[in-house]
Write an enzyme that holds these catalytic residues in place. Sequence first.
Site, PDB file in Angstrom:
ATOM      1  N   ASN A 105       0.605  -0.999   0.317  1.00  9.62           N
ATOM      2  CA  ASN A 105      -0.338   0.057  -0.355  1.00  9.62           C
ATOM      3  C   ASN A 105       0.830   1.241   0.134  1.00  9.62           C
ATOM      4  O   ASN A 105       1.697   1.242   0.337  1.00  9.62           O
ATOM      5  CB  ASN A 105      -0.820   0.372   1.106  1.00  9.62           C
ATOM      6  CG  ASN A 105      -1.835  -0.912   1.090  1.00  9.62           C
ATOM      7  OD1 ASN A 105      -1.936  -1.981   0.309  1.00  9.62           O
ATOM      8  ND2 ASN A 105      -2.630  -1.830   2.860  1.00  9.62           N
ATOM      9  N   ASP A 107      -0.683   4.362   1.584  1.00 12.98           N
ATOM     10  CA  ASP A 107      -1.100   5.018   1.830  1.00 12.98           C
ATOM     11  C   ASP A 107      -0.531   5.060   3.032  1.00 12.98           C
ATOM     12  O   ASP A 107       0.521   4.412   3.363  1.00 12.98           O
ATOM     13  CB  ASP A 107      -2.906   4.960   1.847  1.00 12.98           C
ATOM     14  CG  ASP A 107      -2.551   3.087   2.985  1.00 12.98           C
ATOM     15  OD1 ASP A 107      -1.900   2.965   3.947  1.00 12.98           O
ATOM     16  OD2 ASP A 107      -4.028   2.428   2.414  1.00 12.98           O
ATOM     17  N   HIS A 122       5.529  -0.863  -2.842  1.00 13.74           N
ATOM     18  CA  HIS A 122       5.232   0.338  -4.129  1.00 13.74           C
ATOM     19  C   HIS A 122       5.349   2.380  -3.680  1.00 13.74           C
ATOM     20  O   HIS A 122       4.849   2.670  -4.695  1.00 13.74           O
ATOM     21  CB  HIS A 122       4.001  -0.600  -3.812  1.00 13.74           C
ATOM     22  CG  HIS A 122       3.722  -1.746  -5.415  1.00 13.74           C
ATOM     23  ND1 HIS A 122       2.547  -2.330  -4.444  1.00 13.74           N
ATOM     24  CD2 HIS A 122       4.611  -2.584  -5.445  1.00 13.74           C
ATOM     25  CE1 HIS A 122       3.313  -3.332  -5.430  1.00 13.74           C
ATOM     26  NE2 HIS A 122       4.877  -3.688  -5.569  1.00 13.74           N
ATOM     27  N   CYS A 158      10.180  20.111 -11.055  1.00 11.18           N
ATOM     28  CA  CYS A 158      11.610  19.893  -9.172  1.00 11.18           C
ATOM     29  C   CYS A 158      12.016  21.410  -9.608  1.00 11.18           C
ATOM     30  O   CYS A 158      12.590  22.008 -10.638  1.00 11.18           O
ATOM     31  CB  CYS A 158      12.400  19.112 -10.424  1.00 11.18           C
ATOM     32  SG  CYS A 158      13.533  18.790  -9.774  1.00 11.18           S
ATOM     33  N   CYS A 161      16.102  21.150 -11.026  1.00 10.50           N
ATOM     34  CA  CYS A 161      16.120  21.006 -12.985  1.00 10.50           C
ATOM     35  C   CYS A 161      14.877  21.185 -13.361  1.00 10.50           C
ATOM     36  O   CYS A 161      15.023  21.775 -14.804  1.00 10.50           O
ATOM     37  CB  CYS A 161      16.343  19.319 -13.176  1.00 10.50           C
ATOM     38  SG  CYS A 161      15.313  18.022 -12.985  1.00 10.50           S
ATOM     39  N   SER A 200      -4.083  -9.628  -3.220  1.00 11.68           N
ATOM     40  CA  SER A 200      -5.353 -10.741  -4.267  1.00 11.68           C
ATOM     41  C   SER A 200      -4.093 -11.931  -4.882  1.00 11.68           C
ATOM     42  O   SER A 200      -4.079 -12.382  -5.033  1.00 11.68           O
ATOM     43  CB  SER A 200      -5.677  -9.698  -5.744  1.00 11.68           C
ATOM     44  OG  SER A 200      -4.568  -9.326  -6.003  1.00 11.68           O
ATOM     45  N   ASN A 224      -8.386 -12.030   4.405  1.00  7.87           N
ATOM     46  CA  ASN A 224      -9.087 -12.230   3.324  1.00  7.87           C
ATOM     47  C   ASN A 224     -10.489 -12.500   3.130  1.00  7.87           C
ATOM     48  O   ASN A 224     -10.563 -14.184   2.876  1.00  7.87           O
ATOM     49  CB  ASN A 224      -8.079 -12.247   1.816  1.00  7.87           C
ATOM     50  CG  ASN A 224      -8.468 -11.728   0.624  1.00  7.87           C
ATOM     51  OD1 ASN A 224      -9.465 -11.551   0.454  1.00  7.87           O
ATOM     52  ND2 ASN A 224      -7.448 -11.271  -0.038  1.00  7.87           N
TER      53      ASN A 224
HETATM   54  P1  OAD Z   1      -5.982  -6.122  -4.603  1.00  9.54           P
HETATM   55  O1  OAD Z   1      -7.210  -4.899  -5.213  1.00  9.54           O
HETATM   56  O2  OAD Z   1      -5.874  -6.684  -6.199  1.00  9.54           O
HETATM   57  O3  OAD Z   1      -7.230  -6.919  -4.133  1.00  9.54           O
HETATM   58  C1  OAD Z   1      -7.529  -6.507  -2.684  1.00  9.54           C
HETATM   59  C2  OAD Z   1      -7.999  -7.790  -1.863  1.00  9.54           C
HETATM   60  O4  OAD Z   1      -8.297  -7.474  -0.815  1.00  9.54           O
HETATM   61  C3  OAD Z   1      -8.810  -8.446  -2.597  1.00  9.54           C
HETATM   62  O5  OAD Z   1      -8.208  -9.813  -2.560  1.00  9.54           O
HETATM   63  C4  OAD Z   1      -9.725  -9.075  -2.036  1.00  9.54           C
HETATM   64  O6  OAD Z   1     -10.986  -9.748  -1.950  1.00  9.54           O
HETATM   65  C5  OAD Z   1      -9.121  -7.991  -0.431  1.00  9.54           C
HETATM   66  N1  OAD Z   1     -10.324  -7.309   0.799  1.00  9.54           N
HETATM   67  C6  OAD Z   1     -11.665  -6.433  -0.032  1.00  9.54           C
HETATM   68  N2  OAD Z   1     -12.500  -6.409   1.752  1.00  9.54           N
HETATM   69  C7  OAD Z   1     -11.350  -7.005   2.651  1.00  9.54           C
HETATM   70  C8  OAD Z   1     -11.437  -6.576   3.249  1.00  9.54           C
HETATM   71  N3  OAD Z   1     -12.135  -5.794   3.958  1.00  9.54           N
HETATM   72  N4  OAD Z   1     -10.119  -7.253   4.524  1.00  9.54           N
HETATM   73  C9  OAD Z   1      -9.661  -7.916   4.100  1.00  9.54           C
HETATM   74  N5  OAD Z   1      -9.330  -8.248   2.476  1.00  9.54           N
HETATM   75  C10 OAD Z   1      -9.997  -8.293   2.043  1.00  9.54           C
HETATM   76  O7  OAD Z   1      -5.170  -5.347  -4.054  1.00  9.54           O
HETATM   77  P2  OAD Z   1      -3.728  -5.591  -3.853  1.00  9.54           P
HETATM   78  O8  OAD Z   1      -3.288  -6.877  -4.009  1.00  9.54           O
HETATM   79  O9  OAD Z   1      -2.764  -4.949  -2.334  1.00  9.54           O
HETATM   80  O10 OAD Z   1       0.462  -1.854  -7.709  1.00  9.54           O
HETATM   81  O11 OAD Z   1      -3.051  -4.877  -5.654  1.00  9.54           O
HETATM   82  C11 OAD Z   1      -1.440  -4.876  -5.589  1.00  9.54           C
HETATM   83  C12 OAD Z   1      -0.789  -3.612  -6.772  1.00  9.54           C
HETATM   84  O12 OAD Z   1      -2.027  -3.731  -7.276  1.00  9.54           O
HETATM   85  C13 OAD Z   1      -0.951  -2.264  -5.775  1.00  9.54           C
HETATM   86  O13 OAD Z   1      -0.080  -1.904  -5.127  1.00  9.54           O
HETATM   87  C14 OAD Z   1      -1.066  -1.966  -6.854  1.00  9.54           C
HETATM   88  C15 OAD Z   1      -2.410  -2.367  -7.740  1.00  9.54           C
HETATM   89  O14 OAD Z   1      -1.709  -2.488  -9.091  1.00  9.54           O
HETATM   90  C16 OAD Z   1       0.777  -0.702  -7.633  1.00  9.54           C
HETATM   91  O15 OAD Z   1      -0.079   0.354  -7.463  1.00  9.54           O
HETATM   92  C17 OAD Z   1       2.389  -0.465  -8.089  1.00  9.54           C
END
Ligand code: OAD
Length: 265
Positions: A105, A107, A122, A158, A161, A200, A224
């Site tokens: 994340n 945030d 990230h 910037c 530069c 995910s 999850n």
């Molecule tokens: P995803 O949006 O791919 O997955 C979010 C996950 O959170 C899913 O598996 C949902 O089932 C789960 N979820 C939903 N609600 C929830 C809750 N209340 N409690 C727990 N889990 C819950 O997000 P990420 O796996 O973080 O990359 O995605 C990975 C990366 O893909 C991100 O960091 C971002 C994105 O492109 C960059 O920006 C580089």
Amino acid sequence: MDAQEKIVRAAQLLAGSRRLVVLTGAGVSKESGVPTFRDALDGLWARYDPQQLATPQAFRRNPKLVWDWYEYRRSLVRAAQPNPGHLALAELERLLPFVVIITQNVDDLHQRAGSSDIISLHGAIMRSRCFDNCRGNPTLIDLSALPRAEAHASPPHCPYCGAWVRPDVVWFGESLPEAALRRAMSLAEQADVMLVVGTSGVVQPAASLPFVAKEHGAAVIEVNPSPGGITPIADLWLDGPSGEVLPAVAAAVRALREEASEDER
Ligand code: OAD
């Protein structure tokens, strides 16, 4: 195993851990009102095209569009508060001998919840840097130190530069910060328990960390509401929202630690 038995089992594994590594994704912040990426209805990638908004090419093509989209996401993060899931992870750090959070994340909710050892794979949406990294990687820019009009430009320039300023996040096609990735890999190899929350498990290299941990003997616990890329190797899957499951697990760990310290007396 019913839900309560799973919480007790997870708490036993955590209470016995000497090196807990937590991997978090967007799901842990969902209950704070920060959208995930891949949830079918309300995920960011269901509404926006990452190729238009989250690549260096997209930024070169249309810096204002990309900057404004990140300003919108920053406003969501600013308005958000850590939820009980973030707070429970911070409590685990106080209860257990060694806890590190590796997060995908951008945030800052783990920091605001009080966790102290956080690897941000990230990047950080609240930070900005020179698009050309003119003074080394990363050339961070403090927007609050820029003249007012420049700080509110979209995007600003910037001050060293004149290149565009961009958010200090990892975009598609870019490498992860090297030192952060190296430390994350080595922690995964040394973990005895890996707790995977709200991801995910489809974006590499973060998604490989639980596999590395498992190959090196760690127990893998997943929190999850839906199954994903990590679920097949999870020793325990707690299928619920992290804002509900993690506080229950932390309370059970606290109870086990209190029992153990009473036995020692
Ligand atoms: P995803 O949006 O791919 O997955 C979010 C996950 O959170 C899913 O598996 C949902 O089932 C789960 N979820 C939903 N609600 C929830 C809750 N209340 N409690 C727990 N889990 C819950 O997000 P990420 O796996 O973080 O990359 O995605 C990975 C990366 O893909 C991100 O960091 C971002 C994105 O492109 C960059 O920006 C580089």
